[in-house]
Structures are given as C-alpha cells and as structure tokens.
Design a protein around this motif. Sequence first.
Motif, PDB file in Angstrom:
ATOM      1  N   ILE A 279      26.542  37.971  75.829  1.00  0.00           N
ATOM      2  CA  ILE A 279      25.463  38.373  74.924  1.00  0.00           C
ATOM      3  C   ILE A 279      25.946  39.651  74.259  1.00  0.00           C
ATOM      4  CG2 ILE A 279      23.028  38.963  74.715  1.00  0.00           C
ATOM      5  CD1 ILE A 279      22.623  37.638  77.494  1.00  0.00           C
ATOM      6  N   GLU A 280      26.258  39.559  72.972  1.00  0.00           N
ATOM      7  CA  GLU A 280      26.830  40.702  72.257  1.00  0.00           C
ATOM      8  C   GLU A 280      25.734  41.378  71.445  1.00  0.00           C
ATOM      9  OE1 GLU A 280      29.639  39.795  69.102  1.00  0.00           O
ATOM     10  OE2 GLU A 280      30.457  41.833  69.257  1.00  0.00           O
ATOM     11  N   ASP A 281      25.523  42.651  71.697  1.00  0.00           N
ATOM     12  CA  ASP A 281      24.541  43.422  70.935  1.00  0.00           C
ATOM     13  C   ASP A 281      25.301  44.232  69.891  1.00  0.00           C
ATOM     14  OD1 ASP A 281      22.661  45.247  69.955  1.00  0.00           O
ATOM     15  OD2 ASP A 281      21.580  45.291  71.852  1.00  0.00           O
ATOM     16  N   ASP A 282      25.063  43.925  68.621  1.00  0.00           N
ATOM     17  CA  ASP A 282      25.853  44.518  67.540  1.00  0.00           C
ATOM     18  C   ASP A 282      24.974  45.310  66.566  1.00  0.00           C
ATOM     19  OD1 ASP A 282      28.214  44.978  66.104  1.00  0.00           O
ATOM     20  OD2 ASP A 282      28.018  43.154  64.910  1.00  0.00           O
ATOM     21  N   VAL A 283      23.900  45.920  67.089  1.00  0.00           N
ATOM     22  CA  VAL A 283      22.945  46.561  66.178  1.00  0.00           C
ATOM     23  C   VAL A 283      23.517  47.769  65.428  1.00  0.00           C
ATOM     24  CG1 VAL A 283      20.831  45.803  67.339  1.00  0.00           C
ATOM     25  CG2 VAL A 283      21.924  47.935  68.060  1.00  0.00           C
ATOM     26  N   TYR A 284      24.608  48.348  65.956  1.00  0.00           N
ATOM     27  CA  TYR A 284      25.178  49.510  65.264  1.00  0.00           C
ATOM     28  C   TYR A 284      26.410  49.167  64.427  1.00  0.00           C
ATOM     29  CZ  TYR A 284      22.137  51.719  68.636  1.00  0.00           C
ATOM     30  OH  TYR A 284      21.039  52.062  69.371  1.00  0.00           O
ATOM     31  N   GLY A 285      26.797  47.880  64.399  1.00  0.00           N
ATOM     32  CA  GLY A 285      28.043  47.472  63.745  1.00  0.00           C
ATOM     33  C   GLY A 285      28.158  47.911  62.294  1.00  0.00           C
ATOM     34  N   GLU A 286      27.028  47.973  61.576  1.00  0.00           N
ATOM     35  CA  GLU A 286      27.087  48.346  60.157  1.00  0.00           C
ATOM     36  C   GLU A 286      27.250  49.854  59.958  1.00  0.00           C
ATOM     37  OE1 GLU A 286      27.374  46.485  57.643  1.00  0.00           O
ATOM     38  OE2 GLU A 286      26.451  44.542  58.028  1.00  0.00           O
ATOM     39  N   LEU A 287      27.094  50.621  61.030  1.00  0.00           N
ATOM     40  CA  LEU A 287      27.096  52.090  60.882  1.00  0.00           C
ATOM     41  C   LEU A 287      28.476  52.673  61.175  1.00  0.00           C
ATOM     42  CD1 LEU A 287      23.655  52.917  62.560  1.00  0.00           C
ATOM     43  CD2 LEU A 287      24.178  52.311  60.178  1.00  0.00           C
ATOM     44  N   HIS A 288      29.533  52.052  60.638  1.00  0.00           N
ATOM     45  CA  HIS A 288      30.899  52.514  60.869  1.00  0.00           C
ATOM     46  C   HIS A 288      31.261  53.615  59.873  1.00  0.00           C
ATOM     47  CE1 HIS A 288      32.064  50.121  57.292  1.00  0.00           C
ATOM     48  NE2 HIS A 288      31.142  49.295  57.726  1.00  0.00           N
ATOM     49  N   PHE A 289      32.025  54.616  60.360  1.00  0.00           N
ATOM     50  CA  PHE A 289      32.482  55.682  59.464  1.00  0.00           C
ATOM     51  C   PHE A 289      33.825  55.312  58.840  1.00  0.00           C
ATOM     52  CE2 PHE A 289      30.212  58.722  62.622  1.00  0.00           C
ATOM     53  CZ  PHE A 289      28.991  58.247  62.192  1.00  0.00           C
ATOM     54  N   GLY A 290      34.578  54.433  59.493  1.00  0.00           N
ATOM     55  CA  GLY A 290      35.837  53.963  58.922  1.00  0.00           C
ATOM     56  C   GLY A 290      35.576  53.093  57.695  1.00  0.00           C
ATOM     57  N   THR A 292      36.189  49.893  56.958  1.00  0.00           N
ATOM     58  CA  THR A 292      35.692  48.518  57.039  1.00  0.00           C
ATOM     59  C   THR A 292      34.841  48.322  58.273  1.00  0.00           C
ATOM     60  OG1 THR A 292      37.707  47.892  58.196  1.00  0.00           O
ATOM     61  CG2 THR A 292      37.669  47.529  55.815  1.00  0.00           C
ATOM     62  N   ARG A 293      33.954  47.340  58.168  1.00  0.00           N
ATOM     63  CA  ARG A 293      33.083  47.038  59.290  1.00  0.00           C
ATOM     64  C   ARG A 293      33.930  46.461  60.411  1.00  0.00           C
ATOM     65  NH1 ARG A 293      29.964  44.160  62.495  1.00  0.00           N
ATOM     66  NH2 ARG A 293      27.706  43.954  62.233  1.00  0.00           N
ATOM     67  N   PRO A 294      33.825  47.014  61.612  1.00  0.00           N
ATOM     68  CA  PRO A 294      34.576  46.423  62.721  1.00  0.00           C
ATOM     69  C   PRO A 294      34.018  45.031  63.028  1.00  0.00           C
ATOM     70  CG  PRO A 294      33.095  48.140  63.515  1.00  0.00           C
ATOM     71  CD  PRO A 294      33.018  48.175  62.028  1.00  0.00           C
ATOM     72  N   PRO A 295      34.902  44.063  63.282  1.00  0.00           N
ATOM     73  CA  PRO A 295      34.398  42.719  63.575  1.00  0.00           C
ATOM     74  C   PRO A 295      33.677  42.710  64.917  1.00  0.00           C
ATOM     75  CG  PRO A 295      36.739  42.841  64.026  1.00  0.00           C
ATOM     76  CD  PRO A 295      36.362  44.152  63.397  1.00  0.00           C
ATOM     77  N   PRO A 296      32.667  41.879  65.065  1.00  0.00           N
ATOM     78  CA  PRO A 296      32.055  41.721  66.389  1.00  0.00           C
ATOM     79  C   PRO A 296      32.963  40.863  67.275  1.00  0.00           C
ATOM     80  CG  PRO A 296      30.972  40.291  64.799  1.00  0.00           C
ATOM     81  CD  PRO A 296      31.996  41.084  64.037  1.00  0.00           C
ATOM     82  N   ALA A 297      32.712  40.900  68.575  1.00  0.00           N
ATOM     83  CA  ALA A 297      33.475  40.041  69.503  1.00  0.00           C
ATOM     84  C   ALA A 297      33.332  38.579  69.105  1.00  0.00           C
ATOM     85  CB  ALA A 297      32.991  40.271  70.929  1.00  0.00           C
ATOM     86  N   LYS A 298      32.186  38.238  68.544  1.00  0.00           N
ATOM     87  CA  LYS A 298      31.911  36.863  68.103  1.00  0.00           C
ATOM     88  C   LYS A 298      33.012  36.335  67.171  1.00  0.00           C
ATOM     89  CE  LYS A 298      29.021  33.322  67.121  1.00  0.00           C
ATOM     90  NZ  LYS A 298      28.623  32.346  68.139  1.00  0.00           N
ATOM     91  N   ALA A 299      33.677  37.256  66.433  1.00  0.00           N
ATOM     92  CA  ALA A 299      34.724  36.826  65.500  1.00  0.00           C
ATOM     93  C   ALA A 299      35.913  36.214  66.243  1.00  0.00           C
ATOM     94  CB  ALA A 299      35.177  38.013  64.656  1.00  0.00           C
ATOM     95  N   PHE A 300      36.027  36.472  67.545  1.00  0.00           N
ATOM     96  CA  PHE A 300      37.168  35.966  68.309  1.00  0.00           C
ATOM     97  C   PHE A 300      36.744  34.866  69.283  1.00  0.00           C
ATOM     98  CE2 PHE A 300      37.515  40.475  67.289  1.00  0.00           C
ATOM     99  CZ  PHE A 300      38.542  40.401  66.372  1.00  0.00           C
ATOM    100  N   ASP A 301      35.580  34.312  69.025  1.00  0.00           N
ATOM    101  CA  ASP A 301      34.982  33.347  69.951  1.00  0.00           C
ATOM    102  C   ASP A 301      35.408  31.932  69.578  1.00  0.00           C
ATOM    103  OD1 ASP A 301      33.332  32.046  71.754  1.00  0.00           O
ATOM    104  OD2 ASP A 301      31.570  32.178  70.447  1.00  0.00           O
ATOM    105  N   GLU A 302      36.336  31.382  70.336  1.00  0.00           N
ATOM    106  CA  GLU A 302      36.774  30.009  70.040  1.00  0.00           C
ATOM    107  C   GLU A 302      36.005  28.989  70.864  1.00  0.00           C
ATOM    108  OE1 GLU A 302      40.990  30.177  70.620  1.00  0.00           O
ATOM    109  OE2 GLU A 302      41.194  31.610  68.963  1.00  0.00           O
ATOM    110  N   ALA A 303      35.528  29.413  72.037  1.00  0.00           N
ATOM    111  CA  ALA A 303      34.884  28.466  72.943  1.00  0.00           C
ATOM    112  C   ALA A 303      33.377  28.341  72.700  1.00  0.00           C
ATOM    113  CB  ALA A 303      35.142  28.894  74.386  1.00  0.00           C
ATOM    114  N   GLY A 304      32.836  29.176  71.806  1.00  0.00           N
ATOM    115  CA  GLY A 304      31.388  29.087  71.547  1.00  0.00           C
ATOM    116  C   GLY A 304      30.558  29.763  72.620  1.00  0.00           C
ATOM    117  N   GLY A 305      31.151  30.708  73.355  1.00  0.00           N
ATOM    118  CA  GLY A 305      30.429  31.339  74.454  1.00  0.00           C
ATOM    119  C   GLY A 305      29.755  32.655  74.096  1.00  0.00           C
ATOM    120  N   VAL A 306      29.860  33.083  72.830  1.00  0.00           N
ATOM    121  CA  VAL A 306      29.293  34.378  72.460  1.00  0.00           C
ATOM    122  C   VAL A 306      27.984  34.181  71.683  1.00  0.00           C
ATOM    123  CG1 VAL A 306      29.684  36.561  71.263  1.00  0.00           C
ATOM    124  CG2 VAL A 306      31.621  35.358  72.315  1.00  0.00           C
ATOM    125  N   LEU A 307      26.927  34.840  72.146  1.00  0.00           N
ATOM    126  CA  LEU A 307      25.664  34.878  71.396  1.00  0.00           C
ATOM    127  C   LEU A 307      25.584  36.249  70.737  1.00  0.00           C
ATOM    128  CD1 LEU A 307      24.992  33.229  74.315  1.00  0.00           C
ATOM    129  CD2 LEU A 307      22.982  32.730  72.938  1.00  0.00           C
TER     130      LEU A 307
END
Lengths: 476, 476
Positions: A279-290, A292-307
Amino acid sequence: MTRYADLADDLTDAIRRGALRPGERLPSVRQACASRGVSASTVFQAYDLLEARGLIESRPRSGFFVRAPQSGVAAEPMATMPVGDTTEVAIADLVMQVLGSTRDRDVVPLGSAFPSPRLFPLADLARSGARSMRALDPDRLVEDLSAGNERLRHQIARRQTLAGIAVDPDEIVITHGAMEALDLCLRLLTRPGDIVAVESPTFYAALQALERHGLRAVEVATDPRDGVDPDALAAVLARHRVAACWLMPNFQNPLGSLMPVERKRAVVALLARHGVPLIEDDVYGELHFGATRPPPAKAFDEAGGVLHCTSFSKCLAPGYRVGWVSAGQHAPALRRLKTMTSLATAVPSQLAIAEYLVQGGFDRHLRQLRRRLEVQQQAMRAGIERHFPVGTRVSRPQGGYFLWLELPEGADALALHRQALACSISIAPGPLFSADHRLRRGLRLNFGHPPEDTRIAGALETLGQLAGRTGISAAR
Amino acid sequence: MTRYADLADDLTDAIRRGALRPGERLPSVRQACASRGVSASTVFQAYDLLEARGLIESRPRSGFFVRAPQSGVAAEPMATMPVGDTTEVAIADLVMQVLGSTRDRDVVPLGSAFPSPRLFPLADLARSGARSMRALDPDRLVEDLSAGNERLRHQIARRQTLAGIAVDPDEIVITHGAMEALDLCLRLLTRPGDIVAVESPTFYAALQALERHGLRAVEVATDPRDGVDPDALAAVLARHRVAACWLMPNFQNPLGSLMPVERKRAVVALLARHGVPLIEDDVYGELHFGATRPPPAKAFDEAGGVLHCTSFSKCLAPGYRVGWVSAGQHAPALRRLKTMTSLATAVPSQLAIAEYLVQGGFDRHLRQLRRRLEVQQQAMRAGIERHFPVGTRVSRPQGGYFLWLELPEGADALALHRQALACSISIAPGPLFSADHRLRRGLRLNFGHPPEDTRIAGALETLGQLAGRTGISAAR
C-alpha cells in the motif's frame, strides 16, 4: 525550464557527497557555462536555487562558496534501527492528547499535519466548483456513486500516465481523502491479528488505522534521506508472516525521506517475491523541490501488487476530501468496499477539482507551491541552526513540508511538547510516530506556513531554548 | 397552512380504523365546515388531498365517498415474525450482486435506494455553494476539521430544536453522510462478536455495516404501519445480551412504517432500563406526508442513551455526503473517532448547505417535495393495484419514498428480480433486508421518481405480469 534545476541538483549531490566541501569555491559562472554548455542565466538560476537551499553563499567580488554548517545542528539524523518485533498498536490516546489542542488559531502550528491553507488556489477552485455545479447533470449524482466522477478519473489517469504510471480510469477508485484509501486497502488485504510492515518512524494516522483494524505493526529501519532499507525489509519478511506493507516512498511523513529509484525497484521486487502487497501512500509526491516528480513505487510494479494511494489534499485542495487509489486488479473489490462503507465521495468536491484540472493551471500552481515550500524549509532550517542546542540533527528533505529533528542525548520530546504548548507552540513529538512509543528524542516540525506568519521565527527561538534546557536537565 | 392537513389526517385515520368504510359518503362540505369550524376552501383542500392519497373519490353531484379497494391488492402486509435467534451477517455479496446493475440509465430504477435527483433544489444549492466558497476564510479549512463547520452545526441545532430535540451545536458531529454516522456509532458502542438488535426487515446497508464490524444481528418483529413491536423487543432483550439497537422509527426503510409516539416512548424507556444505547436513523424524518414532522425517538430520551443520526442526502442534497449525529454525551468520543477515521467532512458540501439554510427556502422545498412524493406514491399504488396478482399486499406509508410489497404464497422475489432485470427493470427483493435471507416474498419499490419518467407505468405492468407468472409457476 529544467536545465538550471538539473545543474542545481548535480551540485547539491556533489556537496552532499563531499565532492565539494564547506568553504570551497564553486566554478565561476563562465566556467560552468563552458563545461555544461548552458547560458549564464541558467547558471545564475541554479546558483540562486542552491543559495535558497542554504547550501552555498555568494561573497561580493569573490564568487560562490559552499556554506559551512553554522552550528553543530546541520548533520542529518541517523537511520532508525527498530528491534524488528511485531507490536500491538495503541497510539490513538497519545495522538489525540498531543494533537487535540493544535488547531487553535492562537497556537503556532509547528506540530500541525497541514500546510497553510493560504498556499492553495482556493479562489480558482471556488470558481471551478461554481461553474461545474451550475452545469451539473442531476443523473450523474447517482451514476457517479462509488467509483467516482468519470471526468475526474479521466483527468487523474492522464496525469498519472504523464508521471510514469499508465493507469486506466476504470482502475481508479475515488476516495474520501487518502485516509479512506488507506482504510479501504487495509480492509481489503488484512484480517484482524495480521502483521503490517511500516517504516520507522511512521505517520501516526497509519498507526491509528492499524490499531482500529486490530493489526500488529512491524517497523522497518528507515533512513532520513533514502527511506526504507531493503535489507532490513528482507530481514523482517524472512522473520514474520507479513500480510501487507504500508510505505511512503516519496517524502515520507515524518522523515521527508525520498527513496532512490533503485531502492523503490528493489523493494517492489522483494515484496512481489514474498507475495506481499504494497500500500503506497504518495500524498507528498507532487511536492518535490527537484526538477522532476519522483516516480512512485507503483511505476516499478510488474506483478500488480502495488496499490497506489494519494490525494489532492496536500497539493491542491485541502478540506475537499478527494483522494484515490490506483488499484489495478483490486479495483472492483475496492469499489465494492467503498460503496458499502461510505457510498460515495462528495460530488461538489469531485466536480470542482475535475473542472480545475480541465481548465489548466495546476502545474503553474504546483511550481509556485514547491518553490515556496523550499524557501520556507530553508528559513526554518536556518532558525533551527541558530537556536537549537549543539548535537541536534535535522533532516534535509527534498520535498514535502516536514523537518525531522533528533534532539541531543537525554532530550524528551514529549516533555518538550508540554512545555512548548504552554508557550502556545505545537510540535509533533517522536513517540507519536512509533508503535512502541520509542523515538523519544525525535520531533517533527511543519514548515508549511509562510514567513508572513511572523510568529514562526520567535517560536523556533523559544523551542530551541526549551530544547536546550530539557537536554541539560535530563543529562544531570 | 396546516388546518386542511389536520382534517385530512383525521379522516385518513377514520378510514384506516374502519370508522368510515368503503362506499360510505363523507360529510358534505357544509357539514364539515360547521363541525370543524373551518372554511369551505379548507375542506376542499383536505378532500383533494384524500383523493390524491387514493382514499376517497368524488362522484359528480353526489359528493365524496370512501374508495373501495380496486382489487385484492390493497391490504397492508403483515407484521414480520422473526424467530429471535442471533445471526452472523453475510449479506454483502447478495446486495452487490442484486444492486450492482441498477445504476444504469437504461434500467427503470424501482430498486434504487435514491429518489430522483431532479426533485432537489440543485441550482439553489450550487448558488449557495458558489457564494460560500467565494467568501471562505482559508483558516476555517483547518479549524472546522472533525467536528464540522460551526455555522452548519448552528443551523442544524436551530432546526432540531424547532423539531422538538433541544441540541447544542457542540453535541453535533458532522459526518460523511448517515452511513458514516452509523459506522462511527457502531465502532463506538460495540466490539466484534456483539449482538445488535435491528428491525425485520432492515435496510441492507445497516446489515452490511454489522457484517463489516463482525457483529451478530437479532431481528425484532416490525409492523409495516407502526414499526418495531416493543413487546417483541422486550422479549429479545430478555433473551440476548444486546450491545446496541439500530432502528428507523420514522418511515423505515424498507417498510415505510412510522412508530406512533407511544411506541417511541416505550422503546426508549425499555432500552434505557436495559442500558442499551439506541442508534436512531432518521434520514426520512423530513419526508412526512402528514402536517407535522414526526418527532424522532431522541425527543423522548431522558437518559441520554439515544444517538440520533440523519443526513441531508434524502431531503435536500443528494451526493453532497453531509450527515450528522446528535450524540449528546458521546460527542467527544465520536468526534475523536471521526478524526481518526476520515479526518473531516468535505468543506464545499458543508458550506453550500450551511449557506442554503441561512438563506431560507428549505421549508418551501420540503413542502413541495413531500407533496410530490405523496402523489407519486398514489400513482404507484394505483399501478400495483391494477397490475399485480390478487393476494399481493402493499404498504401505505405516510412518508418516505418506498413501498413494501408482500407477494402471494409461492412467489420468489429473487427470481422476480432476475426476470425484471432482463426487462431492464430493477427491484429490491426481500432477502436483501434480512440477516438470514428470509422474506422471499417481500419486495421494495421506489416511488421517488416523478411521473415524467414515463417508463414507470409500463414497468409496473411488466412487473405485475412477471409476479403473476412467478406465483402461478411456483404454486404448481
């Protein structure tokens, strides 16, 4: 747009690695232009940003220099080392006791979980809301139940796809904020008595959710810079039968840590091997100072196990209570659970946000918001360096709006909380963020309130004095 | 304003008691004027209303006569007689299976739980929302968390006090619809494995909530006219250790029953003697066809054991997801639970409704809505009498928007649901409303869709034919 940020990020990295050391002179603007093949204004912008980050200083007629830490405060906190046992969670009383009084206007909200509502485009949202409700097709009120408004789901899917997670609108379940998203995911994936792996420290609302569902927590070692440690997680998975894992890979609350891409990839693969959903909580993902937006773990999810759970509450529309889960194969079951639990998410909130997204302006707002938060972080770090006792460690997050402090040996953050509240200052003491109430020297401070709130500087001075006294009296 | 309604109510009562019998002539207008001391126009209005209720008919040059039931359909259903055992609840699968497809625009929504959204002042609400969001003080976004918007709580307290329950704004906890209200109350008052007493039949969402919380249901005999039977409840309380009771005293879903004041008083006193809290769901209370709003059970609560839950979803603002609990002594604990579970209710929804209430117009809207629902009930009852098989019984609720039908011996409402759905008609079959899936001959129909929806008459004819066939084939 991103060249100066790239340059600034590279230099930040060099400073943090020690390749550029305190007092050392940065390349001159001319040198930098030549070596990077960029314009002088790009270099100036990059150096401005590094100055705002508090990493360099300009000296008249001499150039730019890596800034020396002004006190013993600049070090980052150490990675946590939880003991690895599972713990029954009983945090709710403490949380309510500590945070109950922090919503008073007269209290300086350093312990608040919310950034200042004044940082958000509330007037634009109000206009979008008015326009969309005027044009509402009444029948949609029933048709949009449970899964959420179709137009909003399409907008979200479009943004997520641009951010590197290809999501179909039908996989998205709109929720009453990210809190309901987490709650529904736990209900779907766990039964009372199950074990859930979480970061150490962990956001207290997640601990409260575990408590509510009768779940046991196992805390995993987490670094204030790089987030959860894959080796520590592997050890936990080997030792315990874990039903689910709850993590904030991007700008974790309270640490502010950002998991590097390799860590995200490793953790997702590790969990997939063990068949443990994330269960990935990404509520702060848009608040990056760099840049580009850092990708969520979901971006690397091949097995479909990330919500992937997130919301608009921290980046656009506080109080609107609109979050969502990109739930993949779990979407039908989650939708059903949502219908049974709370029927639907409020339509006026959903329509206002959908219309705002269609109209454009979200990215412009985000750029302003990130810049402001970065500057505010710097101001608060400066205040801490000036006023807090030697030996205090403070995080240097690359996004979000929290600083995590580790007070010197002998300090007691709960005692500090009580003393601070007597001075009308709230803080979030470390024990709120641990299932077994450890982290007594830890402290979360919110820098999401703009410098126009002139009470903040004074509050930091008071806090620093109190912290100094606490440390001394405890050491005696 | 209410004189004609009083007269109509008295006559309705006389007809239902049998004091005025089918075919009997009503007092002439002149007689009625003299005996009641009212004007002729008041009498005419009352007789119009009775005609709309389908109780009387005018015969040219002869006067008004009590209408004879046109078929064998007019009888009201019998009171239920549950066996009184406790049951583990497992209803969610059935509910989703049956109701999953009913939100399609192409399906005639007789099984829907929602009235037509076109019955509500959506444009006025949109204007109120726009005005209030324009004027929003950003700091309120944080200050109104958990307990809910202060202005809204004041408006609600004012209305409730006028309706006979003196409530302080601080006792009110704003929730995400009445569903969250119920959910929070169950969490507060019960532990998994506990027993909750409910009406028979019971609204399936309440059964789903019991299932979610691992609670056992015990169903109490309930009369389609007068609601739950205090003697049957006493027997249940004597036999089982009940942790809480969940009832809808006003216009129960699905029966439409309205507990007379004496019953409410008796039930509240009985529960108080046993120390059992009452979770009262009053979402249909405002939808009365009689002249005055029936008081909730909370009005008779001397011991503070009643938690009064209701919402604006059925009477003003569907899709806004604004409900509340008048929680008395339980308010602080409920507020805390609300904060931990869902943080807060959506601010745009709360402000729109608060502003609408301040502006006035709610009572005017309610009068129109009640009148329309009463007329629509009559139209649907007429269709049922015309088309359904002899031996069908149908309720005659004095409010709300549901009819409860009891089909003749041998009928199977679940089979009827499948056949009806093949004809693009949804219904809510009886087994949805019972923890042990009884009530196979029961059926809830929604008359909350206006006659402008011309598909409804045809759908009733189709349903009646299907029901006739089912009964016959089942009897063979």
